[in-house]
Design a protein around this motif. Sequence first.
Motif, PDB file in Angstrom:
ATOM      1  N   VAL A 182       0.801  -1.222   0.000  1.00 45.29           N
ATOM      2  CA  VAL A 182       0.000   0.000   0.000  1.00 45.29           C
ATOM      3  C   VAL A 182       0.838   1.278   0.000  1.00 45.29           C
ATOM      4  O   VAL A 182       0.561   2.204  -0.770  1.00 45.29           O
ATOM      5  CB  VAL A 182      -0.973   0.002   1.206  1.00 45.29           C
ATOM      6  CG1 VAL A 182      -1.758   1.304   1.252  1.00 45.29           C
ATOM      7  CG2 VAL A 182      -1.922  -1.182   1.122  1.00 45.29           C
ATOM      8  N   ALA A 183       1.874   1.345   0.854  1.00 40.93           N
ATOM      9  CA  ALA A 183       2.585   2.616   1.039  1.00 40.93           C
ATOM     10  C   ALA A 183       3.266   3.130  -0.238  1.00 40.93           C
ATOM     11  O   ALA A 183       3.026   4.273  -0.643  1.00 40.93           O
ATOM     12  CB  ALA A 183       3.586   2.493   2.184  1.00 40.93           C
ATOM     13  N   PRO A 184       4.121   2.354  -0.916  1.00 46.13           N
ATOM     14  CA  PRO A 184       4.737   2.868  -2.149  1.00 46.13           C
ATOM     15  C   PRO A 184       3.700   3.182  -3.229  1.00 46.13           C
ATOM     16  O   PRO A 184       3.834   4.168  -3.959  1.00 46.13           O
ATOM     17  CB  PRO A 184       5.669   1.729  -2.580  1.00 46.13           C
ATOM     18  CG  PRO A 184       5.935   0.954  -1.337  1.00 46.13           C
ATOM     19  CD  PRO A 184       4.650   1.023  -0.567  1.00 46.13           C
ATOM     20  N   SER A 188       3.084   6.991  -4.785  1.00 42.92           N
ATOM     21  CA  SER A 188       3.235   7.276  -6.216  1.00 42.92           C
ATOM     22  C   SER A 188       1.961   7.861  -6.799  1.00 42.92           C
ATOM     23  O   SER A 188       2.017   8.779  -7.636  1.00 42.92           O
ATOM     24  CB  SER A 188       3.626   5.993  -6.966  1.00 42.92           C
ATOM     25  OG  SER A 188       2.582   5.048  -6.946  1.00 42.92           O
ATOM     26  N   LEU A 189       0.806   7.376  -6.375  1.00 43.43           N
ATOM     27  CA  LEU A 189      -0.459   7.895  -6.889  1.00 43.43           C
ATOM     28  C   LEU A 189      -0.729   9.309  -6.367  1.00 43.43           C
ATOM     29  O   LEU A 189      -1.231  10.165  -7.115  1.00 43.43           O
ATOM     30  CB  LEU A 189      -1.604   6.952  -6.500  1.00 43.43           C
ATOM     31  CG  LEU A 189      -1.576   5.584  -7.192  1.00 43.43           C
ATOM     32  CD1 LEU A 189      -2.585   4.633  -6.549  1.00 43.43           C
ATOM     33  CD2 LEU A 189      -1.872   5.729  -8.682  1.00 43.43           C
ATOM     34  N   LEU A 190      -0.414   9.574  -5.112  1.00 44.33           N
ATOM     35  CA  LEU A 190      -0.592  10.917  -4.556  1.00 44.33           C
ATOM     36  C   LEU A 190       0.268  11.946  -5.269  1.00 44.33           C
ATOM     37  O   LEU A 190      -0.149  13.094  -5.465  1.00 44.33           O
ATOM     38  CB  LEU A 190      -0.247  10.908  -3.053  1.00 44.33           C
ATOM     39  CG  LEU A 190      -1.251  10.247  -2.104  1.00 44.33           C
ATOM     40  CD1 LEU A 190      -0.649  10.137  -0.707  1.00 44.33           C
ATOM     41  CD2 LEU A 190      -2.561  11.020  -2.063  1.00 44.33           C
ATOM     42  N   LEU A 230       4.351   5.484   8.016  1.00 47.25           N
ATOM     43  CA  LEU A 230       4.473   6.862   8.489  1.00 47.25           C
ATOM     44  C   LEU A 230       4.655   7.837   7.330  1.00 47.25           C
ATOM     45  O   LEU A 230       3.964   8.857   7.243  1.00 47.25           O
ATOM     46  CB  LEU A 230       5.651   6.975   9.464  1.00 47.25           C
ATOM     47  CG  LEU A 230       5.976   8.401   9.957  1.00 47.25           C
ATOM     48  CD1 LEU A 230       4.816   8.970  10.765  1.00 47.25           C
ATOM     49  CD2 LEU A 230       7.262   8.401  10.781  1.00 47.25           C
ATOM     50  N   VAL A 231       5.580   7.540   6.429  1.00 47.59           N
ATOM     51  CA  VAL A 231       5.862   8.460   5.320  1.00 47.59           C
ATOM     52  C   VAL A 231       4.661   8.564   4.381  1.00 47.59           C
ATOM     53  O   VAL A 231       4.306   9.664   3.936  1.00 47.59           O
ATOM     54  CB  VAL A 231       7.127   8.014   4.553  1.00 47.59           C
ATOM     55  CG1 VAL A 231       7.345   8.883   3.322  1.00 47.59           C
ATOM     56  CG2 VAL A 231       8.343   8.075   5.467  1.00 47.59           C
ATOM     57  N   ALA A 232       4.012   7.443   4.099  1.00 44.43           N
ATOM     58  CA  ALA A 232       2.832   7.480   3.225  1.00 44.43           C
ATOM     59  C   ALA A 232       1.696   8.280   3.864  1.00 44.43           C
ATOM     60  O   ALA A 232       0.994   9.046   3.183  1.00 44.43           O
ATOM     61  CB  ALA A 232       2.371   6.067   2.906  1.00 44.43           C
ATOM     62  N   ILE A 233       1.511   8.131   5.173  1.00 45.15           N
ATOM     63  CA  ILE A 233       0.474   8.888   5.885  1.00 45.15           C
ATOM     64  C   ILE A 233       0.783  10.378   5.844  1.00 45.15           C
ATOM     65  O   ILE A 233      -0.112  11.214   5.611  1.00 45.15           O
ATOM     66  CB  ILE A 233       0.349   8.395   7.337  1.00 45.15           C
ATOM     67  CG1 ILE A 233      -0.352   7.032   7.359  1.00 45.15           C
ATOM     68  CG2 ILE A 233      -0.417   9.391   8.204  1.00 45.15           C
ATOM     69  CD1 ILE A 233      -0.320   6.341   8.705  1.00 45.15           C
ATOM     70  N   LEU A 234       2.049  10.745   6.047  1.00 43.69           N
ATOM     71  CA  LEU A 234       2.434  12.158   5.999  1.00 43.69           C
ATOM     72  C   LEU A 234       2.204  12.745   4.609  1.00 43.69           C
ATOM     73  O   LEU A 234       1.741  13.891   4.473  1.00 43.69           O
ATOM     74  CB  LEU A 234       3.899  12.318   6.411  1.00 43.69           C
ATOM     75  CG  LEU A 234       4.216  12.038   7.883  1.00 43.69           C
ATOM     76  CD1 LEU A 234       5.717  12.126   8.140  1.00 43.69           C
ATOM     77  CD2 LEU A 234       3.469  13.011   8.796  1.00 43.69           C
ATOM     78  N   LEU A 235       2.513  11.973   3.578  1.00 47.61           N
ATOM     79  CA  LEU A 235       2.247  12.427   2.206  1.00 47.61           C
ATOM     80  C   LEU A 235       0.750  12.620   1.975  1.00 47.61           C
ATOM     81  O   LEU A 235       0.324  13.603   1.345  1.00 47.61           O
ATOM     82  CB  LEU A 235       2.803  11.427   1.201  1.00 47.61           C
ATOM     83  CG  LEU A 235       4.315  11.427   0.986  1.00 47.61           C
ATOM     84  CD1 LEU A 235       4.722  10.259   0.098  1.00 47.61           C
ATOM     85  CD2 LEU A 235       4.777  12.746   0.366  1.00 47.61           C
ATOM     86  N   LYS A 239      -1.132  16.111   1.082  1.00 46.36           N
ATOM     87  CA  LYS A 239      -2.033  16.247  -0.065  1.00 46.36           C
ATOM     88  C   LYS A 239      -3.396  16.756   0.383  1.00 46.36           C
ATOM     89  O   LYS A 239      -4.011  17.612  -0.270  1.00 46.36           O
ATOM     90  CB  LYS A 239      -2.177  14.887  -0.745  1.00 46.36           C
ATOM     91  CG  LYS A 239      -3.047  14.876  -1.977  1.00 46.36           C
ATOM     92  CD  LYS A 239      -2.321  15.401  -3.183  1.00 46.36           C
ATOM     93  CE  LYS A 239      -3.106  15.154  -4.462  1.00 46.36           C
ATOM     94  NZ  LYS A 239      -2.366  15.590  -5.657  1.00 46.36           N
ATOM     95  N   LEU A 240      -3.868  16.240   1.506  1.00 49.05           N
ATOM     96  CA  LEU A 240      -5.161  16.653   2.049  1.00 49.05           C
ATOM     97  C   LEU A 240      -5.148  18.134   2.401  1.00 49.05           C
ATOM     98  O   LEU A 240      -6.096  18.874   2.104  1.00 49.05           O
ATOM     99  CB  LEU A 240      -5.486  15.810   3.286  1.00 49.05           C
ATOM    100  CG  LEU A 240      -6.886  15.955   3.879  1.00 49.05           C
ATOM    101  CD1 LEU A 240      -7.940  15.475   2.888  1.00 49.05           C
ATOM    102  CD2 LEU A 240      -6.986  15.161   5.177  1.00 49.05           C
ATOM    103  N   ALA A 241      -4.064  18.587   3.044  1.00 53.45           N
ATOM    104  CA  ALA A 241      -3.945  20.004   3.402  1.00 53.45           C
ATOM    105  C   ALA A 241      -3.905  20.877   2.156  1.00 53.45           C
ATOM    106  O   ALA A 241      -4.501  21.960   2.120  1.00 53.45           O
ATOM    107  CB  ALA A 241      -2.688  20.218   4.238  1.00 53.45           C
ATOM    108  N   LEU A 242      -3.216  20.427   1.126  1.00 52.04           N
ATOM    109  CA  LEU A 242      -3.119  21.188  -0.121  1.00 52.04           C
ATOM    110  C   LEU A 242      -4.479  21.296  -0.801  1.00 52.04           C
ATOM    111  O   LEU A 242      -4.858  22.368  -1.292  1.00 52.04           O
ATOM    112  CB  LEU A 242      -2.119  20.512  -1.053  1.00 52.04           C
ATOM    113  CG  LEU A 242      -1.786  21.240  -2.362  1.00 52.04           C
ATOM    114  CD1 LEU A 242      -1.156  22.596  -2.080  1.00 52.04           C
ATOM    115  CD2 LEU A 242      -0.852  20.392  -3.215  1.00 52.04           C
ATOM    116  N   VAL A 243      -5.225  20.186  -0.829  1.00 53.90           N
ATOM    117  CA  VAL A 243      -6.558  20.200  -1.429  1.00 53.90           C
ATOM    118  C   VAL A 243      -7.482  21.127  -0.658  1.00 53.90           C
ATOM    119  O   VAL A 243      -8.248  21.908  -1.239  1.00 53.90           O
ATOM    120  CB  VAL A 243      -7.139  18.767  -1.470  1.00 53.90           C
ATOM    121  CG1 VAL A 243      -8.616  18.790  -1.848  1.00 53.90           C
ATOM    122  CG2 VAL A 243      -6.361  17.913  -2.456  1.00 53.90           C
TER     123      VAL A 243
END
Length: 253
Positions: A182-184, A188-190, A230-235, A239-243
Amino acid sequence: MMDIFLNSFLLSVVLVGIHAYFGREIVKRGIIFTDIAVAQFSGVGLALSLLLFHGEHLYLFSLIFSLLASLLIAFSQRIKEYTEAFIGLLYALGFSSVVLILSFSPFGMEELKKITASDILFVQREEVFKTAIIYFVIGLLLYFRRRLKEFFQELSFFVLFSLTLASSVKLVGVLVVFSLLVAPALASLLLGRGLIFAWAFGTLLNLLAIGISFKLDLPTGYSMAFLQSLVAILLFLGKLALVAKNTLPSQDR
C-alpha cells in the motif's frame, strides 16, 4: 556484515517491485482490505503448517489459503456495494484463525510474531534469487494476461496476487507485506508518479528502516512497516492540506 546488508537490499528491491504493481492496482480499485486479507489468509496456511507439520510444506499451505481468499474476493466483485465489508471480515477471520491455531503451539507467540513481521536481515542469498525468479515469472504472466477476456483477466490477477503473497508472507510476514503493497503505491499515486517511482520510494524507505533497526537494535520487520506507513500517511496528510487550501473560498485565503 556487508553480506547482511546486501542480501537485505536485494530482497527489498525484489519485494517492492512486484508489490508496488499489485498495490497500485488494488488502491485504484478501492479494495484496500484485499491486500491484508489475502496476506492474512496466507498466514493461516503458515500457522497450520507450523502446527501440523512443524514448518514443512510452508509454501504449499500458504499458497492454498491465499488462493482461497483471492478467489473469494474475485467472485465478491459481483456485489460491489458490500465487497469491502466482506473483505474486511475475511481479514478478521484470518487473523483470529492464526491466533487460535497457534494457541495450540508451545511457541505460539513467537511464531505469531514471525508471521506478522519477520526479520529480513538474515535472509540467505539463495532465497533472494529464488524469490526473484518467482516474481519475474509472475511479472511475465501479468503482462500476457491482458490478452485474456475480462473475467479471466480479473481471475488471473487474483491468482497471481496469491502466488506473490504466498512467497512474500513466508519471507517477511503479513504486516510488512501489507505496508509494502500500500505505502509505495499510495505515495506514487498521490504524487502523480508511476511504478518506477513507487519501486524506488519503497526500496529507499526499506533501506532506511533496515539501517535504523540495525543501529538501534529494533525489530527489522516492524521498523519497515512503521517507516513505510508513516511516510505514506504524511504524504497523504500533506495532499489533504493542499486540497483543503485550494478549495477554500477566496475571501478566506
